[in-house]
Design a protein around this motif. Structure first.
Motif, PDB file in Angstrom:
ATOM      1  N   ASP A 121      18.542  81.588 -70.402  1.00 45.96           N
ATOM      2  CA  ASP A 121      19.260  82.847 -70.251  1.00 45.96           C
ATOM      3  C   ASP A 121      18.389  83.852 -69.482  1.00 45.96           C
ATOM      4  N   THR A 122      18.967  85.028 -69.247  1.00 50.97           N
ATOM      5  CA  THR A 122      18.314  86.027 -68.406  1.00 50.97           C
ATOM      6  C   THR A 122      16.931  86.429 -68.913  1.00 50.97           C
ATOM      7  N   SER A 123      16.804  86.633 -70.195  1.00 57.11           N
ATOM      8  CA  SER A 123      15.512  87.103 -70.708  1.00 57.11           C
ATOM      9  C   SER A 123      14.459  85.997 -70.657  1.00 57.11           C
ATOM     10  N   GLN A 124      14.867  84.754 -70.894  1.00 54.19           N
ATOM     11  CA  GLN A 124      13.907  83.637 -70.762  1.00 54.19           C
ATOM     12  C   GLN A 124      13.390  83.523 -69.329  1.00 54.19           C
ATOM     13  N   LEU A 125      14.306  83.699 -68.390  1.00 58.22           N
ATOM     14  CA  LEU A 125      13.919  83.599 -66.977  1.00 58.22           C
ATOM     15  C   LEU A 125      12.965  84.723 -66.591  1.00 58.22           C
ATOM     16  N   ALA A 126      13.221  85.919 -67.083  1.00 55.85           N
ATOM     17  CA  ALA A 126      12.350  87.058 -66.767  1.00 55.85           C
ATOM     18  C   ALA A 126      10.954  86.839 -67.345  1.00 55.85           C
ATOM     19  N   ALA A 127      10.893  86.309 -68.558  1.00 53.88           N
ATOM     20  CA  ALA A 127       9.592  86.094 -69.208  1.00 53.88           C
ATOM     21  C   ALA A 127       8.792  84.994 -68.515  1.00 53.88           C
ATOM     22  N   LEU A 128       9.511  84.036 -67.939  1.00 51.84           N
ATOM     23  CA  LEU A 128       8.832  82.896 -67.324  1.00 51.84           C
ATOM     24  C   LEU A 128       8.221  83.225 -65.959  1.00 51.84           C
ATOM     25  N   ALA A 129       8.811  84.162 -65.225  1.00 50.14           N
ATOM     26  CA  ALA A 129       8.459  84.371 -63.812  1.00 50.14           C
ATOM     27  C   ALA A 129       6.957  84.383 -63.503  1.00 50.14           C
ATOM     28  N   PRO A 130       6.139  85.150 -64.244  1.00 49.45           N
ATOM     29  CA  PRO A 130       4.704  85.176 -63.891  1.00 49.45           C
ATOM     30  C   PRO A 130       3.993  83.849 -64.138  1.00 49.45           C
ATOM     31  N   GLY A 131       4.626  82.948 -64.900  1.00 44.83           N
ATOM     32  CA  GLY A 131       4.022  81.656 -65.193  1.00 44.83           C
ATOM     33  C   GLY A 131       4.348  80.593 -64.158  1.00 44.83           C
ATOM     34  N   LEU A 132       5.162  80.952 -63.184  1.00 45.09           N
ATOM     35  CA  LEU A 132       5.570  79.970 -62.167  1.00 45.09           C
ATOM     36  C   LEU A 132       4.787  80.152 -60.880  1.00 45.09           C
ATOM     37  N   THR A 133       4.521  79.030 -60.224  1.00 46.75           N
ATOM     38  CA  THR A 133       3.921  79.096 -58.892  1.00 46.75           C
ATOM     39  C   THR A 133       5.014  78.748 -57.876  1.00 46.75           C
TER      40      THR A 133
END
Lengths: 255, 462
Positions: B105-117
């Motif tokens: 969902d939207t909040s999971q995606l927002a929280a993940l962003a800095p962890g992605l390359t």
């Protein structure tokens, strides 16, 4: 003022504003869409631009307009137009057979007139720009024979200058045709270019040479000649060489 | 370097590195073929995707596609990677990550962003269909602000692009009026100047600033010149709202643009210090686009979509107001036709959004590509559904300075109407205050009536 007068004032506004720009302003609306005749006009302009991309370069047209100036004809390594469009790497390299024809000398500058993406632009403006610019250069400068290059991109000039021993190269190239301008010429100046090493950031660019609607030959030539003088003084072109007057740029979007 | 293998149709395929695998798994496009990186057959492409689906996401941290020692973008990516945020997906393979994204969902995606390359998101995009790319991007919300707020759900902003081939102020002003009357300009009023001379750029900045102040328009201006020119002008007190720069995904490609991360750091600090924003402080405007690294011969054997995603790591460092992928600008040697341009647009938008960027698009093509205005309409509709923050708009879709076709102001009106999208809230209130907003929230057609804004034009016409 009555309402009908107000309406007529603003209906007259767009024609008067169009004197200032070729942009498709004040087109009106049908709902959120374009009126039919504007939609068809856009399609006609797109068709003309598509055709311009595929029109063949005729070096004779430029040679004749140069009125006796010495010229050399070369081709890039791209054998035909379709290959040229998909293989910019080939358009940046000389056909090996043509390299041997280039006269080696102590040239201060070589002008390369290159078809790029609009041979029409080169046919109409190439020779005039060479003549206008050379007229402004110091008489002591050794100007090489003009190189007329087919299926050529900007960086082909690096290969040409390097093969001829020229200190500086000016590539006058047909810019990609837009829907309102299928005949626009670009000028790219590079000091001591090295094929494969020189990058876009090492060039200065002057675009939209297309009198009377774009830059005139006189204005463009004055800026170009001025920049060539400063390039020689400072031994650099590109990001490090800014023209404080106007109209020179570092292009981030080369052909 | 690891090798990756798979078997498909009785044939064994082997890929010698992660970069090779990513390139072979990429959808067909002319730029990868030009670079000699594309899969040699349709089957090899799918075989690469089977192998890629099994690669653990942690592999992208262990095996950089461009060496850490030789490239500052790689160093930026790895040095700023947030392992805490990454923990949510750290145990997944690329294939598992695709499914996670589709279900998140939207909040999971927002929280993940800095962890992605960038490489992780590029990899997963290669396993996704166009509909997947829309579905995931649509859930991501990235909100930024300067004088208007960009990226809120249900909103679509536009860049008003009043370019002129000789930077003629009257011509620019006439095109500016046209765009404003069609309700455009809430993302930015942005000019690509014909020149990079500081004086000419300053003249245009003052023209735009004058109009913005005179009509109290809640938007920001930008004259898209080299970052060094903007820094020079800021020092001299010119009215610079946003600092623009084209960026790419490798150190060498950025060098071909004449920029370094250090230079961008300086410009960012200088622009922030001006404090010209009213509702937010995002001050940077970046443009990117597939093919620029290859064009500069600076791609290091990495496919053009993965390199493009790496450019978003550069952008992310500076909390930009706007990131614009200029998707069909360079030409058919990189994206051959409307189909390839559409795919690239969806990939870029997805990758940028998932990495946490305010992604917009210049949905466009050049006349040497095999595309037309129907391709613009198709792309615009899909990107509208995908939740693009903004799109570039030009008069009639015809840019007379850069000689390419983009979306038009009419196209943006169409998109807002069919999808029920609205302008940025501050700009919408302004449109209402000057009588350009209809009762249903649509932009009123005032072309045949008087309007206060036409004073801009009447002065020119006089």
């Amino acid at each position: 003022m009555t309402i009908s007068q107000e309406v007529s004032v603003d209906r007259d506004l767009w024609p008067s504003l169009r004197r200032h720009t070729q942009a498709r302003i004040g087109l009106g609306r049908a709902g959120t869409g374009l009126p039919t005749h504007h939609r068809l006009e856009l399609q006609a302009a797109h068709a003309a631009a598509r055709d311009a991309v595929h029109s063949p370069f005729e070096p004779d047209v430029v040679a004749t307009a140069l009125r006796g100036e010495p010229t050399v004809r070369v081709r890039s390594a791209a054998p035909d137009r379709l290959t040229y469009l998909q293989r910019p790497d080939l358009g940046r390299r000389l056909d090996p057979a043509d390299r041997a024809h280039l006269p080696v000398g102590e040239w201060d500058v070589v002008f390369v007139v290159a078809d790029g993406l609009s041979s029409r632009a080169v046919h109409e403006h190439g020779a005039a720009m060479v003549r206008a610019t050379t007229a402004l250069l110091p008489t002591a400068w050794q100007v090489a024979p003009v190189v007329l290059a087919e299926q050529a991109r900007v960086a082909l000039g690096d290969d040409v200058a390097s093969a001829m021993g020229a200190e500086m190269v000016v590539v006058l190239v047909g810019e990609r045709p837009g829907m309102s301008a299928a005949d626009s010429l670009g000028a790219y100046l590079t000091y001591r270019p090295k094929p494969g090493v020189t990058t876009d950031a090492d060039r200065n660019c002057l675009s939209n040479i297309r009198p009377p609607l774009g830059l005139t030959y006189e204005t463009a030539a004055a800026k170009l000649a001025g920049l060539m003088g400063r390039a020689r003084e400072l031994e650099i072109t590109g990001v490090g060489l800014k023209d404080e007057s106007d109209h020179m740029e570092v292009s981030e979007r080369l052909l | 370097m690891s090798t990756y293998t798979s078997t498909l149709g009785g044939r064994h395929y082997r890929f010698g590195s992660l970069a090779r695998l990513l390139a072979a798994a990429s959808p067909e496009r002319s730029g990868d073929r030009l670079a000699g990186l594309a899969a040699e057959s349709a089957q090899e492409r799918v075989a690469a995707r089977w192998a890629l689906a099994d690669v653990p996401l942690t592999a992208f941290l262990a095996e950089p596609v461009i060496p850490y020692e030789t490239d500052d973008v790689t160093r930026l990516i790895l040095d700023t990677h947030d392992t805490g945020a990454f923990a949510a997906v750290a145990g997944l393979s690329v294939g598992g990550f695709r499914e996670w994204l589709l279900a998140a969902d939207t909040s999971q995606l927002a929280a993940l962003a800095p962890g992605l390359t960038p490489e992780m998101v590029a990899a997963v995009s290669k396993l996704m269909g166009n509909a997947d790319l829309v579905a995931v991007a649509r859930k991501v919300s990235v909100v930024t602000a300067f004088r208007s707020t960009i990226g809120l759900p249900g909103r679509l902003a536009t860049r008003l692009q009043p370019n002129h081939p000789t930077d003629d102020p009257a011509g620019v002003a006439a095109a500016l009026l046209d765009g404003l009357l069609l309700g455009s300009g809430d993302a930015v009023i942005g000019i690509n100047p014909a020149t990079d001379s500081p004086k000419a750029v300053r003249d245009l900045l003052e023209l735009l600033d004058g109009v913005i102040q005179r009509y109290a328009i809640p938007t920001q201006s930008c004259v898209l010149s080299h970052v060094t020119t903007s820094m020079d002008l800021m020092e001299r007190g010119a009215p610079v709202d946003l600092v623009f720069q084209s960026v790419a995904g490798t150190q060498a490609a950025n060098a071909s643009f004449g920029v370094t991360l250090g230079l961008l750091d300086e410009a960012y600090e200088a622009a922030k210090a001006l404090g010209r924003g009213t509702v937010g402080s995002n001050v940077m405007y970046f443009e990117t686009g597939q093919g620029s690294a290859l064009s500069a011969d600076a791609h290091h054997g990495v496919d053009q979509q993965t390199v493009e995603a790496r450019a978003y790591a550069v952008a992310r460092r500076y909390d930009p107001l706007l990131v614009n992928t200029v998707v069909g600008f360079i030409g058919p040697e990189y994206l051959y036709d409307g189909r390839q341009i559409l795919r690239a647009a969806l990939e870029d938008h997805f990758c940028g959004k998932v990495l946490g960027l305010p992604m917009g698009l210049d949905i466009c093509y050049t006349n040497h590509a095999d595309a037309d205005d129907d391709d613009i309409a198709t792309m615009l509709t899909m990107l509208g559904v995908a939740g693009a923050s903004f799109v570039i708009c030009t008069p009639g879709g015809d840019d007379i300075m850069l000689n390419y076709q983009s979306a038009s102001y009419h196209d943006a009106l169409y998109l807002r109407e069919v999808l029920g999208l609205r302008p940025a809230p501050e700009f919408e209130a302004w449109l209402d205050s000057i009588g350009l907003l209809g009762e249903g929230g649509e932009i009123r057609d005032v072309s045949g009536t008087t309007h206060p804004l036409t004073a801009i034009g009447r002065e020119l016409a006089a």
